[in-house]
Design a protein around this motif. Sequence first.
Motif, mmCIF file in Angstrom:
data_model
loop_
_atom_site.group_PDB
_atom_site.id
_atom_site.type_symbol
_atom_site.label_atom_id
_atom_site.label_comp_id
_atom_site.label_asym_id
_atom_site.label_seq_id
_atom_site.Cartn_x
_atom_site.Cartn_y
_atom_site.Cartn_z
ATOM 1 N N PRO A 228 0.838 -1.204 0.000
ATOM 2 C CA PRO A 228 0.000 0.000 0.000
ATOM 3 C C PRO A 228 0.872 1.253 0.000
ATOM 4 O O PRO A 228 1.998 1.230 0.506
ATOM 5 C CB PRO A 228 -0.789 -0.127 1.309
ATOM 6 C CG PRO A 228 0.001 -1.037 2.161
ATOM 7 C CD PRO A 228 0.747 -1.960 1.246
ATOM 8 N N LEU B 3 2.061 4.463 1.467
ATOM 9 C CA LEU B 3 2.012 4.933 2.848
ATOM 10 C C LEU B 3 1.250 6.248 2.932
ATOM 11 O O LEU B 3 1.304 7.068 2.011
ATOM 12 C CB LEU B 3 3.432 5.143 3.384
ATOM 13 C CG LEU B 3 4.285 3.898 3.578
ATOM 14 C CD1 LEU B 3 5.622 4.271 4.208
ATOM 15 C CD2 LEU B 3 3.569 2.869 4.445
ATOM 16 N N SER C 278 -4.358 3.191 12.599
ATOM 17 C CA SER C 278 -3.554 4.182 11.880
ATOM 18 C C SER C 278 -2.491 3.518 11.014
ATOM 19 O O SER C 278 -1.800 4.177 10.259
ATOM 20 C CB SER C 278 -2.902 5.148 12.865
ATOM 21 O OG SER C 278 -2.091 4.429 13.769
ATOM 22 N N GLY C 279 -2.356 2.215 11.126
ATOM 23 C CA GLY C 279 -1.395 1.522 10.275
ATOM 24 C C GLY C 279 -0.007 1.432 10.880
ATOM 25 O O GLY C 279 1.006 1.521 10.189
ATOM 26 N N ARG D 266 0.812 -12.666 7.947
ATOM 27 C CA ARG D 266 0.947 -11.333 7.372
ATOM 28 C C ARG D 266 2.429 -10.973 7.251
ATOM 29 O O ARG D 266 2.867 -10.441 6.237
ATOM 30 C CB ARG D 266 0.217 -10.325 8.254
ATOM 31 C CG ARG D 266 0.201 -8.949 7.648
ATOM 32 C CD ARG D 266 -0.820 -8.048 8.318
ATOM 33 N NE ARG D 266 -0.650 -6.681 7.837
ATOM 34 C CZ ARG D 266 -1.043 -5.608 8.485
ATOM 35 N NH1 ARG D 266 -1.632 -5.722 9.649
ATOM 36 N NH2 ARG D 266 -0.842 -4.409 7.977
ATOM 37 N N ALA E 294 -5.633 4.833 8.750
ATOM 38 C CA ALA E 294 -5.104 4.602 7.406
ATOM 39 C C ALA E 294 -6.220 4.425 6.385
ATOM 40 O O ALA E 294 -6.133 4.939 5.276
ATOM 41 C CB ALA E 294 -4.192 3.380 7.405
ATOM 42 N N ASP F 296 -8.956 -6.802 13.185
ATOM 43 C CA ASP F 296 -9.668 -5.956 12.258
ATOM 44 C C ASP F 296 -10.923 -6.667 11.790
ATOM 45 O O ASP F 296 -10.835 -7.690 11.124
ATOM 46 C CB ASP F 296 -8.763 -5.755 11.023
ATOM 47 C CG ASP F 296 -8.390 -4.312 10.868
ATOM 48 O OD1 ASP F 296 -8.971 -3.477 11.567
ATOM 49 O OD2 ASP F 296 -7.511 -4.030 10.043
HETATM 50 P P1 ADP Z 1 -2.883 -0.299 13.853
HETATM 51 O O1 ADP Z 1 -1.927 -1.402 14.157
HETATM 52 O O2 ADP Z 1 -2.254 1.045 13.903
HETATM 53 O O3 ADP Z 1 -4.159 -0.358 14.635
HETATM 54 P P2 ADP Z 1 -3.044 -1.596 11.301
HETATM 55 O O4 ADP Z 1 -1.618 -1.639 10.991
HETATM 56 O O5 ADP Z 1 -3.716 -2.844 11.723
HETATM 57 O O6 ADP Z 1 -3.340 -0.444 12.341
HETATM 58 O O7 ADP Z 1 -3.796 -0.990 10.029
HETATM 59 C C1 ADP Z 1 -5.180 -0.833 9.970
HETATM 60 C C2 ADP Z 1 -5.678 -1.200 8.613
HETATM 61 O O8 ADP Z 1 -5.214 -0.258 7.635
HETATM 62 C C3 ADP Z 1 -5.173 -2.556 8.139
HETATM 63 O O9 ADP Z 1 -6.235 -3.198 7.488
HETATM 64 C C4 ADP Z 1 -4.067 -2.214 7.160
HETATM 65 O O10 ADP Z 1 -3.927 -3.201 6.175
HETATM 66 C C5 ADP Z 1 -4.546 -0.912 6.568
HETATM 67 N N1 ADP Z 1 -3.462 -0.019 6.141
HETATM 68 C C6 ADP Z 1 -2.394 0.352 6.873
HETATM 69 N N2 ADP Z 1 -1.641 1.242 6.201
HETATM 70 C C7 ADP Z 1 -2.243 1.437 5.010
HETATM 71 C C8 ADP Z 1 -1.955 2.247 3.870
HETATM 72 N N3 ADP Z 1 -0.894 3.046 3.848
HETATM 73 N N4 ADP Z 1 -2.820 2.188 2.842
HETATM 74 C C9 ADP Z 1 -3.912 1.400 2.876
HETATM 75 N N5 ADP Z 1 -4.231 0.609 3.903
HETATM 76 C C10 ADP Z 1 -3.416 0.618 4.977
#
Ligand code: ADP
Length: 723
Positions: A189, A191, A220-221, A256, A374, A540
């Motif tokens: 994806p 960033l 927030s990714g 993953r 994100a 998720d």
């Molecule tokens: P966190 O750990 O901060 O709660 P995650 O890493 O699980 O968040 O990310 C939340 C969702 O957003 C996931 O489904 C992930 O695949 C998606 N995601 C993260 N970064 C991006 C990005 N840059 N573009 C699109 N989707 C993203």
Amino acid sequence: MAIVRVALPIPLPQVFDYVAADASPADVGRCVKVPFGRGERTGLIVALGDEAEVEQQRLKAVHHIQRAVPALPADWLELVGFVARYYHAPLGEVVALALPPGLRRADGVSDDEDPVLEIAPAGHAALAAARRASRSLALLQALAGGGGPWRRSVIRALEAGEAVGDLLRRGWLAVAAQAGDRHATGVLPTLTTEQAVAVEAVLGGGQGFNAWLLHGVTGSGKTEVYLRLAAHMLTQGRQVLMLVPEIALTPQLEQRVAGRFAAANVVSLHSALADGARSRGFVQALSGRADIVLGTRLAVFAPLPRLGLILVDEEHDASYKQQEGVRYSARDLAVWRARQRAVPVVLGSATPALETWHHARNGRYALQTLAQRAVAATLPSVRCIDTRRIKLDEGLSPALQAAIAQRLERGEQSLVFLNRRGYAPVLSCPSCGWVSRCPHCSANLVVHLADRRLRCHHCGCDGPIPHACPSCGNQDIQPFGRGTQRIEARLTELFPQARVLRVDRDAARTRSQWEKLLETIAAGEADILVGTQMMAKGHDFPKLTLVGVIGADASLHAADFRAPERLFQQLMQVGGRAGRGTLPGEVLIQTEYPMHPLYQHLARHDFDAFARMALQERRAAGFPPFTHQAMLRADAPALDDAVSFLRHARRLAETLAPAAVRIFDPVPMRMTRLARRERAQLLVEADQRAPLQAFLADWVAVLYRQRTARELRWQLDVDPLEV
Ligand code: ADP
Ligand code: ZN
Ligand code: ZN
């Protein structure tokens, strides 16, 4: 004749000398079998001894030195040495904890790893000649579609992946001549700006030690940031250590990570692994063949010769602190290791521990913030439902019921969060006042209606639900209060058309049951979830749009000074499950204190304001992180024995402690009796770590020499989480 110093898993603060005919400095860091008492023990050679110090004739000879495995390196010995000093635990016990049991027994370790595979010439021929469609061929065709080589476990996870064995037997796949490149594979994806800034900052921080707090709201990714950082380190030929909380380490996360780096060697380490697998992973880390070590707290002890980066996900999680034996904090040790090895460490959380937050505020850690989700456009809306003047139906307010009904109509999922499992926390008799007490603990037996048992959640004591009051014979005894089973039952009555699924430790006793529940939810095969904190962590579920919180008020007034922090973290995490996909999320909190600042900050998603308030309170009250604490705990069948040991320990402390160290009075623990043992504790603290540590070393040395009452046990807990 060389003398070897051996750390043995014995509760004594010393190492033991043995002679070994052929030992050399290369054996330092190796496991040994040695005679001890009338039996044999295994330990670790931590140094060669000084021949002048002891009469050699009196020393016994080692039985066997395990040389089939590389010796543990000097930096690893330093790490366990530090743990022994900092937590004041015998070195041998630290070693026993840090080494996988198989390795410690100095058995052989098989090297059956998860091989990296590529399509062999016979496979290409089969593809060209393909006549008859088969599952094996379909898998081969999918693989031929691009990429590779792949780890066996990655192929297995593909559709038709179970045919991988067949492909190997036919010679269509073969072990790759060389490990594939370690670049991330698949479409990555793009960033978000905030993610890109965070990645740049950490990588731009250059070589050397740097501690980062990655404060990112739920969704927030953060994981994507970890993966990008890891990708960079792998291309540099470095190893990455990634720590996750107990409950978050699921095959999904393993997939993953392994899927992102299909050709890299990703090793999982956690306590639920079989001995052999844990030893194998450890040896792969040690020999430098593991590229990424993904694991729970004990993975912080993985030896990593090419270490380039440490990641700690959900750094605030309590499971990073071991609560028995050597009470280490894997999060704190991760930072220590990063400094020792001069590599960056990233602590990630939506709700950092106040200790970590304090470090980020005063500049010890550098802060990176991800304020935006994100994918989802917004954070869920959070609202309190004032329950003071409304009638609840088995704990459920009309507003919450209406919100659930609305989700059902829209085909979305709801979660009712209640951090108490069982049907009801106690069974009682309205006529004589009898309550179901645990015979072994100062706790009530919890009513489990699903299997008609009364069960203690502390010692596991278990019995049938009586038909009448054991004290007066009254037949009308009542479950009092509410747990997840009771909410589940009521929701099933209220919404007969809905599929209600309970997610707590009773429903998910094993890892595979837990996996299955997660799959059911992800597949949309449940409409209403009733869950405990198990549901709060990093999963998720795109269709989950409502989180209802009940029974949270109890934690507002808990005696433990960390209770508000934990409640805020928990509610922010569990609320963060709502609206992770494209649908907006809503969080409803039932409370009698809708104006409480904790809920107000939560409603505004304002962690900073909550942390500021909580830290002010801690500063005013003289609690961590503004002081440093250690707790001496003692337990015995009789409370008097525990308390008098602590009184004695206190007198000894007074003769040893400098003025900077404050010593409190021994007190019975809040839950005094646990599993037939009475428990008491004695708190010591100081504003600075150094005088406290110096004092603890002296004190513990003296305590080991004390004669104690029979059956008395004591332990020291440095930086205790429960005070
Ligand atoms: P966190 O750990 O901060 O709660 P995650 O890493 O699980 O968040 O990310 C939340 C969702 O957003 C996931 O489904 C992930 O695949 C998606 N995601 C993260 N970064 C991006 C990005 N840059 N573009 C699109 N989707 C993203
Ligand atoms: Zn009664
Ligand atoms: Zn009990």
